[in-house]
Each structure stands twice: as C-alpha cells, then as structure tokens.
Enzyme design. Structure first.
Site, PDB file in Angstrom:
ATOM      1  N   HIS A 167     -32.431   0.621 -79.304  1.00 42.13           N
ATOM      2  CA  HIS A 167     -32.469   1.109 -78.170  1.00 42.13           C
ATOM      3  C   HIS A 167     -32.183  -0.052 -77.499  1.00 42.13           C
ATOM      4  CE1 HIS A 167     -32.542   4.771 -77.142  1.00 42.13           C
ATOM      5  NE2 HIS A 167     -34.209   5.641 -78.091  1.00 42.13           N
ATOM      6  N   CYS A 241     -26.805  -0.457 -76.838  1.00 41.88           N
ATOM      7  CA  CYS A 241     -26.175  -0.038 -75.097  1.00 41.88           C
ATOM      8  C   CYS A 241     -26.068  -0.475 -73.501  1.00 41.88           C
ATOM      9  CB  CYS A 241     -26.472   1.036 -74.559  1.00 41.88           C
ATOM     10  SG  CYS A 241     -27.256   2.751 -74.961  1.00 41.88           S
ATOM     11  N   ARG A 250     -21.713   0.059 -74.860  1.00 40.01           N
ATOM     12  CA  ARG A 250     -21.484  -0.657 -76.099  1.00 40.01           C
ATOM     13  C   ARG A 250     -21.610  -2.409 -76.720  1.00 40.01           C
ATOM     14  NH1 ARG A 250     -23.568   3.889 -74.951  1.00 40.01           N
ATOM     15  NH2 ARG A 250     -23.390   5.161 -76.438  1.00 40.01           N
TER      16      ARG A 250
END
Length: 263
Positions: A167, A241, A250
């Site tokens: 994340h 991300c 990405r």
C-alpha cells in the site's frame, strides 16, 4: 383608536415549519460531516497505527523464530509456480552483478502457509522494515501493513523476478515513499537462511494498473516498452499505486541482486 394587528396563524405555522426544516437540515449536515471526519481519521490514522503495530510484531516474531532456529533450510518459503527464468540452468551459477559470488540455490518448499509472513523487507533509505507474506490480497496481506509477494513470481535470490506489492496510503502504507528511491539504493530481503541485497536500478514512475509485464521473469513494461530489461537476471520489483490516494496507475521500482549473505 389605533388599528388592531391581526396575526395570521397560517403565516406563523409556515415560519415555524421553515425554522424546523432549516434546523433539521443543519443537524443532518453536521452529523454527515462528523461521520465523514471519523471515516477519514479511521482510514488515515487508525488503520496506519494498527497495521504498523501488527507488522512490527510480525517482524519481531520472525526474528525470534530465526534466531531460535539457528538458520538452516528455507522450509518456510512458499513454493513458486512461476515458469523458470530463461537464465536458469543456462547461465551458470555466477550472478553478473555480484562479481564472482555464487548464486544461492533455488529455494523449494511444501505448500505455502498463507496465514503468515516468511521474509522481512528492509529499505534503509526509507527506514522501512516490514514483513513479506505470500499473495497480494488486501484482507489477508496488504491491509495488515505487510508487503505481498505476487504468486507466480520467483522467490528471494532466485533467477527471475521477485515481485512485491504494498500500500502507498492507509493500512501502514509501507510503500508510500518508494518514489524517493534512487539508483544504487539498497533493498534487503531477509529469510530464515540468508539475507539478499538488491540495488535499485530503474524506476518507472507511472504505468497502467494492468501492466503485467513489469512482474515477468524478465521485467519489461508492456505499456511503456522502453522501460525494463531484455536480459535474464535476478530482479526485485516493488509496485504500488500512484498518484497518492488513488489506484489509477502503478509506480514500479526495479532492482538487481548484488549479494547473498547466509545467516
């Protein structure tokens, strides 16, 4: 005599109704605002706090287990289903990026234990030290603050591509600042039997979320073909991300294996 003012009750009722509507609407807006604020606090602070604490506990647990085991084989490393990298069995046992260092033998194991981490990722520049677990699912891996290993890619030290996801925002956000990495920064992957050191080599600042080429054994973007590699090697891929707080694109960081140190 002066005129007597006549008060229309219907007018009073309309004004009272407007006041109640305005007051009720205000209460609704305040309530919605408080709920939204609490949701933001939960996502931006609480999930980070919980995930970081859980990830730190898992790192300590792995360290204790490895110290107690005294090294040995990597029985806890999940098996990989990736196709062999083209260099396996054809390029000898010397890693070109590590001089004359011997490349560690390919690691095999029984079926992976999906419920726990099996390696530790350390990025000195970012002061980052987090567990690595098998899979890239949110609930089971990423939302715990862990870094997830893409199933079907290679394992640490193997020829091919050891590809990871994490994340960038919320739930520990371990990869929030990987855009700050520069060429030759080191990234270490510790397992029960060895520590593998990779050197950052290339960065793809933005590509499509469906760009599966970046995690192939020879990583190369299928969206931006000028980015990636054309020769076999032992690669590390970090993905997250971008831009922040979105999942539209990405960000990719690639590294090459430069050393292996047994525990």
């Amino acid at each position: 005599m002066g005129r007597v003012r006549v008060v229309q009750h219907s007018g009073l009722r309309r004004r009272a109704l407007r006041r109640r509507v305005l007051w009720g609407g205000g209460e609704v807006f305040v309530t919605v605002g408080v709920v939204l604020l609490l949701l933001v606090v939960h996502q931006m602070w609480w999930t980070n706090r919980e995930a970081r604490q859980g990830a730190a506990r898992e790192v300590r647990a792995l360290e204790r287990a490895w110290d107690g085991a005294g090294g040995g084989s990597l029985a806890d490393v999940p098996a990989t289903t990736a196709e062999p990298a083209p260099s396996r069995g054809a390029g000898g046992s010397t890693d070109p990026s590590a001089g004359t260092r011997r490349r560690p033998a390919a690691e095999t194991s029984p079926e992976p234990d999906w419920s726990r981490a099996y390696a530790i990722l350390t990025v000195p520049r970012l002061h980052l030290r987090v567990p690595v677990a098998e899979g890239v699912g949110k609930t089971g891996v990423l939302n715990k603050g862990y870094v997830g290993h893409y199933p079907g890619t290679q394992q640490p030290g193997q020829a091919g591509n050891f590809a990871l996801a994490g994340h960038r925002n919320t739930h520990g956000e371990p990869f929030r600042y990987i855009n700050r990495l520069v060429r030759e920064d080191t990234v270490q992957v510790e397992t029960r039997s060895a520590t593998y050191t990779y050197a950052v080599d290339r960065i793809l600042s933005q590509t499509a979320a469906h760009d599966g080429g970046v995690i192939r054994p020879i990583p190369r973007s299928t969206v931006k073909p000028g980015h990636g590699y054309t020769e076999p090697g032992s690669y590390l891929t970090l993905t997250t991300c971008t831009p922040e707080y979105t999942s539209k694109y990405r960000l990719v960081v690639w590294g090459k294996l430069v050393s292996m140190r047994p525990r």
